[in-house]
Scaffold this motif. Structure first.
Motif, short mmCIF file in Angstrom:
data_model
loop_
_atom_site.label_atom_id
_atom_site.label_comp_id
_atom_site.label_asym_id
_atom_site.label_seq_id
_atom_site.Cartn_x
_atom_site.Cartn_y
_atom_site.Cartn_z
N GLU A 70 18.55 -52.16 -3.56
CA GLU A 70 17.14 -52.09 -3.94
C GLU A 70 16.72 -53.23 -4.84
O GLU A 70 15.54 -53.42 -5.11
CB GLU A 70 16.87 -50.73 -4.61
CG GLU A 70 17.01 -49.59 -3.63
CD GLU A 70 16.67 -48.25 -4.26
OE1 GLU A 70 16.46 -48.23 -5.49
OE2 GLU A 70 16.61 -47.26 -3.53
N ASP B 230 9.47 -51.27 -0.06
CA ASP B 230 9.15 -49.91 0.40
C ASP B 230 9.20 -49.82 1.92
O ASP B 230 9.52 -48.79 2.50
CB ASP B 230 7.73 -49.51 -0.05
CG ASP B 230 7.45 -49.94 -1.47
OD1 ASP B 230 8.42 -50.32 -2.16
OD2 ASP B 230 6.27 -49.92 -1.87
N SER C 105 12.42 -48.74 2.95
CA SER C 105 13.03 -47.66 2.17
C SER C 105 13.90 -46.73 3.04
O SER C 105 14.96 -46.28 2.62
CB SER C 105 11.94 -46.85 1.46
OG SER C 105 11.00 -46.40 2.40
#
Length: 732
Positions: free
Chosen positions: A380, A389, A392
């Motif tokens: 991350e 994102d 993700s």
DNA sequence: TGTACACGTGTCTTCGTCAG
DNA sequence: CTGACGAAGACACGTGTACA
């Protein structure tokens, strides 16, 4: 007239050590294309002046640079860049080279606000503030600076001279090396010091009297008068960093700029953004009123990271100015163009090595591949092109799939075929059960041969490299002991010659002045040479009287002799700039040397005139770079260069091949232009062919003419024109 | 505040492989 | 045999940061 340099002579290219001594055909083409109208090519002469010497500037004659038919160097970096790019016919980079009028560019703008004034940069330094019309301390002035008189190579020395308010010692823009070694003080990769460009600096640097020592100049030249600005020697740019309490100890980097002035203004804008217009007056470099109409980034109250991000995005908005011939670039991390096809290449630093991630049709595809590999590596915390994102749902899967893979495994997972080396030796690869040795020269396979064993092929590769790229071979070959004796011998000779020529390791010849001053250069009567001419040896009528064809060459004193040899490579010079072929004797048609040298009882004693150097001596011009040309080698770039430059009637000789051979050189006689301060005359060892053919002892002088133009041969800021004069022995 | 160094990225060049 | 293509190396450049 302004001279536009070809792309090969961008400062970047000049600074590229890899290409320091190489001359490329593309360069020639570019040079020819972009300089065709610049009248800088050597022109055939019509009055016994050797072609290539229409310019005979007196030492210290600054008008030489602009007023004698010698084109001015590029004066405007922006136009120069634009021209360079366009001149290549390559796709235009996406950057706009039309710089915005406001001095807000990260990559330098017109700090003076002048639409026509040249931008100052470490590459093109302005002339001395003392030069007429030069007004360098008016940041807001609209006129801009008058053309800087020099290209950077020599400009550097000027820069050294030009600090402070006392002007240039030499007075008229002549270049003088403060280090005492002439241009040799400037390393080939050592870029010029930034010029102190402003009156403010002059006032600060100069002592109470306004005078300062050369030492002080060199010490101070890297410092900026402006707050937040420093000069980065390596990058040759002015760097701006701003440090205020809110940003912590390190502050933030604002960017790099070509001019001190634009850097100072960038600092100011950042300060205004950080502190607000009301609170920043005390630390600004220029009056805040000058920014009344400028938009400044809104940075008040932002965290350090936010400030960095904002400044970065501000920089991203600005047109980038590339120094290299880059065709296009990507806005994404890890994505670059593939120049040979319309695709985008993704790459990433994978376990310390740049790793190819494949070619993709669109930038976005490549950027996403980069993102995914980055995520697999850093999770991350990965730096990605698109918001993390968006990945993700894939982070865990990506890490599971890609992390821990070797470089090759990663590539295979992405559908990229890693390069597998079939041989441990360089230049050797397996082919159809045999081993192939290959050497590429100028992007073409210059050597290819099949062998039964890997080692055989490796040895053959080495041999081929030594033949084809002798100067670079050392770093390529597989075996240390593979250099053929004759190549080793040639290299030793070349090295010795290089040393003997007193050429500085940078490739720049030493200036003649110290030699002259030291009394090392005499004429036949022992008179020190200041200004001299070498009178022609044999004219057309001379030849006619000797029974040879009366040379009708436009070159006047140019004559040629030819015999069994072939000093001029195929397709080579044959009075290229002469009369189009009609006037120069053809091979075998006449042997002037034989007629004059072998039959004459002694040297052709010349018509000595006061101050002249060896009247009546035969003289030749040669281009040393050409001398290594051999029949079984491709024409050297230098040879092609010479062709293009039209060295009319010059001798393309291979001294080593003359020993024991009949005469095969063209003979050229010429008038030596007066030696200038920047010329150099270096005494040489008599060459075998001279010793054997002249009929009298000779000594050889090579004269380097310094013309203050960009050099196509060595890509430094001078052009060498080399004369080798074979003269009767003098002092020795 | 200025300077220098380390590191990552972008671009160009070179080298190895493969196919016509 | 030759050239095209892809991978890797080389190098320039921009940025961050440590340190004087």
């Amino acid at each position: 007239m302004s001279l536009q340099l070809p792309p090969a002579f961008t400062p970047s290219a000049l600074n590229n050590s890899h290409h320091d001594r190489m001359f490329k055909q593309e360069d020639m083409a570019a040079a020819a294309g972009s300089m065709g109208s610049a009248h800088w090519m050597l022109q055939p002469s019509s009055n016994n002046v050797l072609p290539g010497f229409p310019y005979q500037p007196a030492a210290g004659d600054s008008s030489f640079h602009e007023g004698n038919g010698v084109p001015s160097p590029p004066l405007n970096m922006a136009s120069y860049q634009a021209h360079s790019t366009a001149g290549q016919g390559a796709p235009q980079a996406p950057y706009s080279l039309d710089l915005p009028p406001a001095p807000s560019s990260h990559y330098d703008t017109q700090p003076n606000g002048g639409a026509t004034g040249p931008r100052t940069s470490p590459f093109i330094v302005p002339s001395s503030p003392s030069l007429p019309g030069y007004n360098c301390n008016s940041p807001g002035s609209s006129g801009g600076n008058p053309p800087a008189p020099q290209y950077f190579g020599l400009g550097s020395t000027l820069a050294n001279n030009s600090t402070g308010g006392n002007g240039v010692a030499s007075g008229s823009g002549t270049y003088r090396d403060v280090k005492g070694g002439g241009l040799c003080g400037l390393g080939a990769h050592e870029m010029p010091l930034p010029a102190i460009t402003t009156g403010r600096q002059a006032n600060l640097d100069a002592g109470p009297s306004g005078a300062e020592s050369p030492v002080a100049e060199t010490q101070q030249v890297f410092r900026s008068q402006y707050r937040g600005v420093s000069y980065d020697k390596k990058k040759r740019k002015w760097r701006v960093q701003i440090k205020v309490a809110a940003l912590g100890k390190s502050g933030v980097s604002v960017g790099y700029f070509d001019t001190e002035d634009s850097a100072a203004r960038a600092y100011d804008r950042a300060a205004i953004g950080l502190l607000g217009r009301q609170n920043c007056r005390a630390i600004l470099n220029f009056p805040i009123e000058e920014y009344d109409h400028d938009s400044v980034p809104e940075l008040v109250g932002k965290t350090r990271e936010e400030v960095k991000a904002t400044l970065k995005s501000e920089r991203a908005k600005l047109p980038r100015r590339r120094l290299t011939n880059r065709r296009r670039t990507s806005k994404y991390l890890g994505v670059g163009s593939s120049n040979r096809k319309n695709q985008w290449q993704a790459r990433i630093l994978y376990h310390g090595k740049v790793t190819h991630l494949g070619y993709y049709r669109t930038e976005e595809e490549a950027a996403r591949v980069y993102d995914k590999v980055s995520i697999s590596l850093h999770g991350e915390n990965a730096q990605t092109n698109f918001p993390i994102d968006q990945y993700s749902s894939e982070v865990v899967a990506l890490q599971a799939k890609l992390s821990g893979l070797t470089r090759e495994e990663l590539q295979r997972a992405l559908g990229v075929k890693p390069m597998d080396k079939s041989s441990k030796y360089r230049g050797v690869s397996k082919k159809k059960g045999k081993w192939e040795a290959k050497v590429v020269v100028n992007r073409k396979w210059a050597y290819r041969e099949l062998f039964d064993t890997e080692v055989e092929a490796a040895r053959a590769y080495d041999r081929a490299v030594w033949r084809l790229k002798p100067k670079e071979a050392k770093s390529y070959v597989n075996f240390k002991d593979s250099c053929p004796p004759d190549v080793a011998d040639m290299l030793r000779k070349a090295e010795k010659e290089e040393r003997g020529l007193a050429v500085h390791p940078t490739g720049l010849p030493l200036t003649a002045k110290p030699l002259i001053d030291a009394g090392l250069l005499f004429d036949e009567e022992g008179v020190s040479i200041k200004s001299n001419t070498m009178q022609k040896v044999f004219s057309a009528s001379d030849l006619a009287s000797l029974g040879g064809p009366a040379g009708s060459s436009d070159l006047g004193g140019v004559t040629s002799a030819s015999g069994s040899g072939d000093a001029v490579p195929s397709g080579g010079q044959e009075a290229a700039g002469g009369d189009g072929g009609g006037g120069m004797p053809r091979r075998g048609s006449y042997n002037a040397l034989s007629a004059l040298g072998d039959t004459a009882a002694g040297p052709i004693r010349g018509r000595m005139t006061g101050g002249s150097l060896h009247g009546g001596m035969r003289s030749v011009q040669s281009v040393p770079h050409l001398q290594s040309y051999g029949r079984d080698e491709p024409p050297s770039p230098m040879y092609q260069h010479a062709q293009q430059r039209q060295y009319s009637g010059q001798i393309l000789q291979r001294p080593s091949s003359f020993a024991g051979q009949r005469h095969s050189e063209q003979r050229v006689s010429f008038d030596l232009p007066p030696l200038g301060e920047q010329d150099v005359a270096v005494k040489q060892e008599p060459q075998a062919w001279q010793a054997s053919n002249m009929g009298y002892p000779v000594s050889t002088w090579t004269v380097y003419k310094h013309l203050c133009l960009q050099c196509l041969w060595c890509k430094v800021g001078v052009r060498h024109t080399v004369w080798t004069a074979a003269l009767p022995c003098m002092a020795d």
